[in-house]
Design a protein around this motif. Structure first.
Motif, PDB file in Angstrom:
ATOM      1  N   LEU A 180      -2.949 -36.892 -29.596  1.00 37.28           N
ATOM      2  CA  LEU A 180      -2.108 -38.023 -29.206  1.00 37.28           C
ATOM      3  C   LEU A 180      -0.906 -38.038 -30.139  1.00 37.28           C
ATOM      4  CD1 LEU A 180      -1.536 -40.704 -27.680  1.00 37.28           C
ATOM      5  CD2 LEU A 180      -2.855 -41.856 -29.487  1.00 37.28           C
ATOM      6  N   SER A 181       0.290 -38.015 -29.563  1.00 40.88           N
ATOM      7  CA  SER A 181       1.524 -38.003 -30.356  1.00 40.88           C
ATOM      8  C   SER A 181       2.362 -39.226 -30.007  1.00 40.88           C
ATOM      9  CB  SER A 181       2.319 -36.729 -30.067  1.00 40.88           C
ATOM     10  OG  SER A 181       3.567 -36.751 -30.727  1.00 40.88           O
ATOM     11  N   VAL A 182       2.867 -39.921 -31.027  1.00 42.56           N
ATOM     12  CA  VAL A 182       3.684 -41.123 -30.823  1.00 42.56           C
ATOM     13  C   VAL A 182       4.866 -41.107 -31.783  1.00 42.56           C
ATOM     14  CG1 VAL A 182       3.754 -43.646 -30.969  1.00 42.56           C
ATOM     15  CG2 VAL A 182       1.729 -42.504 -30.016  1.00 42.56           C
ATOM     16  N   VAL A 183       6.039 -41.414 -31.258  1.00 42.49           N
ATOM     17  CA  VAL A 183       7.247 -41.633 -32.052  1.00 42.49           C
ATOM     18  C   VAL A 183       7.757 -43.010 -31.652  1.00 42.49           C
ATOM     19  CG1 VAL A 183       9.609 -40.883 -32.524  1.00 42.49           C
ATOM     20  CG2 VAL A 183       7.796 -39.176 -32.185  1.00 42.49           C
ATOM     21  N   ALA A 184       7.671 -43.974 -32.574  1.00 45.19           N
ATOM     22  CA  ALA A 184       7.992 -45.355 -32.207  1.00 45.19           C
ATOM     23  C   ALA A 184       8.293 -46.198 -33.439  1.00 45.19           C
ATOM     24  CB  ALA A 184       6.835 -45.982 -31.423  1.00 45.19           C
ATOM     25  N   ASN A 185       8.935 -47.311 -33.214  1.00 47.67           N
ATOM     26  CA  ASN A 185       9.281 -48.253 -34.281  1.00 47.67           C
ATOM     27  C   ASN A 185       8.152 -49.269 -34.455  1.00 47.67           C
ATOM     28  OD1 ASN A 185      10.557 -49.785 -36.201  1.00 47.67           O
ATOM     29  ND2 ASN A 185      12.082 -50.667 -34.817  1.00 47.67           N
ATOM     30  N   ILE A 186       7.022 -48.765 -34.958  1.00 50.10           N
ATOM     31  CA  ILE A 186       5.878 -49.620 -35.256  1.00 50.10           C
ATOM     32  C   ILE A 186       5.304 -49.191 -36.595  1.00 50.10           C
ATOM     33  CG2 ILE A 186       5.298 -50.058 -32.824  1.00 50.10           C
ATOM     34  CD1 ILE A 186       3.052 -47.978 -33.103  1.00 50.10           C
ATOM     35  N   SER A 187       4.406 -49.978 -37.138  1.00 46.29           N
ATOM     36  CA  SER A 187       3.789 -49.635 -38.413  1.00 46.29           C
ATOM     37  C   SER A 187       2.650 -48.634 -38.210  1.00 46.29           C
ATOM     38  CB  SER A 187       3.247 -50.892 -39.089  1.00 46.29           C
ATOM     39  OG  SER A 187       2.151 -51.415 -38.337  1.00 46.29           O
ATOM     40  N   GLU A 188       2.308 -47.940 -39.285  1.00 44.75           N
ATOM     41  CA  GLU A 188       1.181 -47.015 -39.213  1.00 44.75           C
ATOM     42  C   GLU A 188      -0.114 -47.775 -38.915  1.00 44.75           C
ATOM     43  OE1 GLU A 188      -1.134 -43.660 -41.921  1.00 44.75           O
ATOM     44  OE2 GLU A 188       0.477 -44.856 -42.788  1.00 44.75           O
ATOM     45  N   ARG A 189      -0.238 -48.965 -39.446  1.00 43.29           N
ATOM     46  CA  ARG A 189      -1.447 -49.760 -39.209  1.00 43.29           C
ATOM     47  C   ARG A 189      -1.584 -50.108 -37.730  1.00 43.29           C
ATOM     48  NH1 ARG A 189      -3.034 -55.369 -42.437  1.00 43.29           N
ATOM     49  NH2 ARG A 189      -5.053 -55.725 -41.394  1.00 43.29           N
ATOM     50  N   LEU A 235       6.973 -34.335 -28.477  1.00 42.84           N
ATOM     51  CA  LEU A 235       6.291 -33.207 -27.848  1.00 42.84           C
ATOM     52  C   LEU A 235       6.081 -32.058 -28.825  1.00 42.84           C
ATOM     53  CD1 LEU A 235       8.109 -33.236 -24.388  1.00 42.84           C
ATOM     54  CD2 LEU A 235       5.834 -34.119 -24.929  1.00 42.84           C
ATOM     55  N   ASN A 236       7.053 -31.843 -29.712  1.00 44.86           N
ATOM     56  CA  ASN A 236       6.929 -30.746 -30.674  1.00 44.86           C
ATOM     57  C   ASN A 236       5.841 -31.018 -31.699  1.00 44.86           C
ATOM     58  OD1 ASN A 236       8.942 -29.251 -29.463  1.00 44.86           O
ATOM     59  ND2 ASN A 236      10.563 -29.988 -30.805  1.00 44.86           N
ATOM     60  N   GLN A 237       5.725 -32.274 -32.162  1.00 48.83           N
ATOM     61  CA  GLN A 237       4.680 -32.544 -33.154  1.00 48.83           C
ATOM     62  C   GLN A 237       3.299 -32.506 -32.501  1.00 48.83           C
ATOM     63  OE1 GLN A 237       5.883 -36.338 -34.824  1.00 48.83           O
ATOM     64  NE2 GLN A 237       4.700 -37.537 -33.359  1.00 48.83           N
ATOM     65  N   LEU A 238       3.217 -32.849 -31.216  1.00 42.99           N
ATOM     66  CA  LEU A 238       1.951 -32.690 -30.493  1.00 42.99           C
ATOM     67  C   LEU A 238       1.536 -31.222 -30.482  1.00 42.99           C
ATOM     68  CD1 LEU A 238       0.895 -34.301 -27.141  1.00 42.99           C
ATOM     69  CD2 LEU A 238       0.705 -31.848 -27.429  1.00 42.99           C
ATOM     70  N   LYS A 239       2.485 -30.355 -30.117  1.00 51.21           N
ATOM     71  CA  LYS A 239       2.196 -28.921 -30.056  1.00 51.21           C
ATOM     72  C   LYS A 239       1.822 -28.376 -31.427  1.00 51.21           C
ATOM     73  CE  LYS A 239       2.250 -24.799 -28.078  1.00 51.21           C
ATOM     74  NZ  LYS A 239       1.343 -24.413 -26.986  1.00 51.21           N
ATOM     75  N   SER A 240       2.543 -28.820 -32.463  1.00 47.74           N
ATOM     76  CA  SER A 240       2.278 -28.335 -33.808  1.00 47.74           C
ATOM     77  C   SER A 240       0.877 -28.704 -34.276  1.00 47.74           C
ATOM     78  CB  SER A 240       3.328 -28.893 -34.779  1.00 47.74           C
ATOM     79  OG  SER A 240       3.116 -28.414 -36.075  1.00 47.74           O
ATOM     80  N   VAL A 241       0.472 -29.937 -34.022  1.00 47.79           N
ATOM     81  CA  VAL A 241      -0.871 -30.363 -34.432  1.00 47.79           C
ATOM     82  C   VAL A 241      -1.933 -29.655 -33.595  1.00 47.79           C
ATOM     83  CG1 VAL A 241      -2.441 -32.342 -34.544  1.00 47.79           C
ATOM     84  CG2 VAL A 241      -0.084 -32.581 -35.322  1.00 47.79           C
ATOM     85  N   MET A 242      -1.652 -29.434 -32.321  1.00 48.60           N
ATOM     86  CA  MET A 242      -2.612 -28.741 -31.467  1.00 48.60           C
ATOM     87  C   MET A 242      -2.823 -27.303 -31.932  1.00 48.60           C
ATOM     88  SD  MET A 242      -2.593 -28.439 -27.302  1.00 48.60           S
ATOM     89  CE  MET A 242      -2.959 -30.183 -27.103  1.00 48.60           C
ATOM     90  N   VAL A 243      -1.753 -26.652 -32.360  1.00 48.94           N
ATOM     91  CA  VAL A 243      -1.844 -25.241 -32.752  1.00 48.94           C
ATOM     92  C   VAL A 243      -2.237 -25.070 -34.214  1.00 48.94           C
ATOM     93  CG1 VAL A 243      -0.537 -23.098 -33.052  1.00 48.94           C
ATOM     94  CG2 VAL A 243      -0.193 -24.500 -30.999  1.00 48.94           C
ATOM     95  N   TYR A 244      -1.593 -25.836 -35.107  1.00 53.45           N
ATOM     96  CA  TYR A 244      -1.758 -25.616 -36.541  1.00 53.45           C
ATOM     97  C   TYR A 244      -2.533 -26.721 -37.262  1.00 53.45           C
ATOM     98  CZ  TYR A 244       1.946 -22.219 -35.665  1.00 53.45           C
ATOM     99  OH  TYR A 244       2.694 -21.180 -35.172  1.00 53.45           O
TER     100      TYR A 244
END
Length: 409
Positions: free
Chosen positions: A189-198, A360-369
């Motif tokens: 699950l990948s999210v880029v948004a103006n919210i807190s980590e919590r 989308l790129n960070q989703l792919k990166s976490v999925m692969v690496y």
């Protein structure tokens, strides 16, 4: 865990979450699963792509109309794509509607019903897509080249499938595919948004902390390299279409960075790519020439495509071979190397500034690496490639003895 302001955490089910906070009114989210076309039974080629379509056709609590309007009526967007190794659904919404988008992603991934009447209609939609694809030789040649390059392996099969293979698919096949591969431990699950980590963790646990399940790994690629081939196919097309290529490096191969530099130098998106300057700007022989590199988990493909007048294809072919020979015989000068590196780094940096691409790129990166590396680390890897390494990769992959060719004429 933090990398380039990206936070990664795991749910108890094994589902991986990656989150990057941004100061923007728009939120981006995507859910991906390692369930692409290479996971399909051979006789049901196209099953993964059909599953992608059917995710939008009904769940236990929503019909197709409600799925399609859930975000659109809020001004948002919902889309999806399937590759040979993953299926991804992604959404764009205002940040206050992020919870609604995550709820919808969870619903369609884990509660789709695959109604039989919708399946029949969607098969026709994809059959029309296949027909349209066959009328585009610049796209069709890629599929046929992969079939020759990965002969008999699931990586050789077209993502869309065929009319015959789609006709065999039943709703039970969709359920079986989802039960087998839509496993939280194989999802990101990948999210880029103006919210807190919590808040991000709260939303992830609310919608995606599901029961874990076992996972059946896809067959790894262990095929022998085919002897380089030159295959000519007669097509009733206005132009001649040619694809030259070779099996290349996987995601885990360090030399992939050098190969990415080489393909960008030869035929990347920029108009100053060497082959574009040579074939189009200098001689006016082509409208389009491009070089590409597609890595997979255990293999990859590097290729050069061009379309030309039927009478010019041989000249184009010889000019490309001449340019490849230059790269094989002598290293780039320090100035040339710096220019090539600078261009790729600039492209990477600009792409990283786009929030949807980042999602989308960070989703792919976490999925692969399993991680998202800072842009600074990636740029240093590009800068670390030497002219000698580029020449060695060119000699290994782009020599006349290594490359295969498929020609439509």
């Amino acid at each position: 865990m933090k990398a380039e302001s990206a936070y990664i955490f795991y749910l108890s089910s094994g589902l991986k979450c990656v989150f990057t906070p941004v100061n923007a009114p728009v939120a981006y989210c995507a859910l991906g699963v390692a369930a692409g076309s290479r996971m399909e039974p051979p006789r049901l080629n196209g099953l993964a792509h059909l599953t992608e379509h059917m995710l939008f056709k009904g769940t236990q609590k929503r019909g197709a109309f409600h799925i399609n309007n859930r975000l659109e009526r809020l001004g948002g967007e919902l889309n999806a794509y399937t590759t040979k190794e993953e299926l991804v659904v992604h959404a764009t919404v205002l940040k206050e509607d992020l919870a609604k988008a995550l709820d919808l992603l969870s619903d369609i991934f884990f509660h789709s019903t695959f109604p039989t009447q919708e399946l029949a209609k969607e098969k026709e939609v994809i059959a029309d897509e296949i027909s349209s694809y066959k009328e585009s030789p610049s796209e069709l040649i890629v599929d046929e080249f992969d079939q020759l390059l990965f002969d008999g392996h699931p990586l050789s099969a077209p993502i869309l499938g065929t009319r015959h293979s789609l006709a065999l698919v039943k709703s039970s096949d969709l359920f079986d595919f989802v039960c087998r591969y839509f496993v939280p431990s194989q999802m990101v699950l990948s999210v880029v948004a103006n919210i807190s980590e919590r808040l991000m963790q709260t939303l992830a646990h609310r919608y995606f902390d599901l029961n874990s399940a076992s996972f059946l790994a896809p067959p790894s690629f262990q095929g022998d390299l085919p002897a380089p081939f030159f295959m000519e196919k007669r097509r009733r097309t206005h132009q001649a279409h040619c694809l030259m290529g070779v099996r290349a490096y996987s995601y885990s191969e360090p030399k992939r960075i050098a190969l990415a530099l080489l393909t960008n130098l030869l035929g990347g998106f920029s108009p100053n790519a060497r082959l574009n300057l040579l074939l189009r700007e200098k001689y006016g022989l082509v409208y389009n020439v491009e070089a590409s590199y597609t890595p997979y988990s255990d293999s990859g493909v590097a290729g050069i495509y061009f379309g030309s007048d039927r009478n010019d294809w041989k000249r184009c072919f010889d000019l490309i071979r001449m340019e490849l020979n230059k790269l094989c015989q002598a290293p780039l000068t320090p100035r040339q190397l710096h220019s090539v590196q600078k261009q790729l780094i600039g492209q990477m940096t600009i792409a990283a500034d786009n929030a949807e691409s980042k999602c989308l790129n960070q989703l792919k990166s976490v999925m692969v690496y399993g991680k998202v590396e800072p842009l600074e680390v990636l740029t240093e890897r590009v800068r670390a490639v030497t002219a000698l390494e580029l020449m060695e990769v060119a000699q290994e992959l782009f020599s006349p003895q290594a490359m295969s060719t498929l020609l439509y004429i």
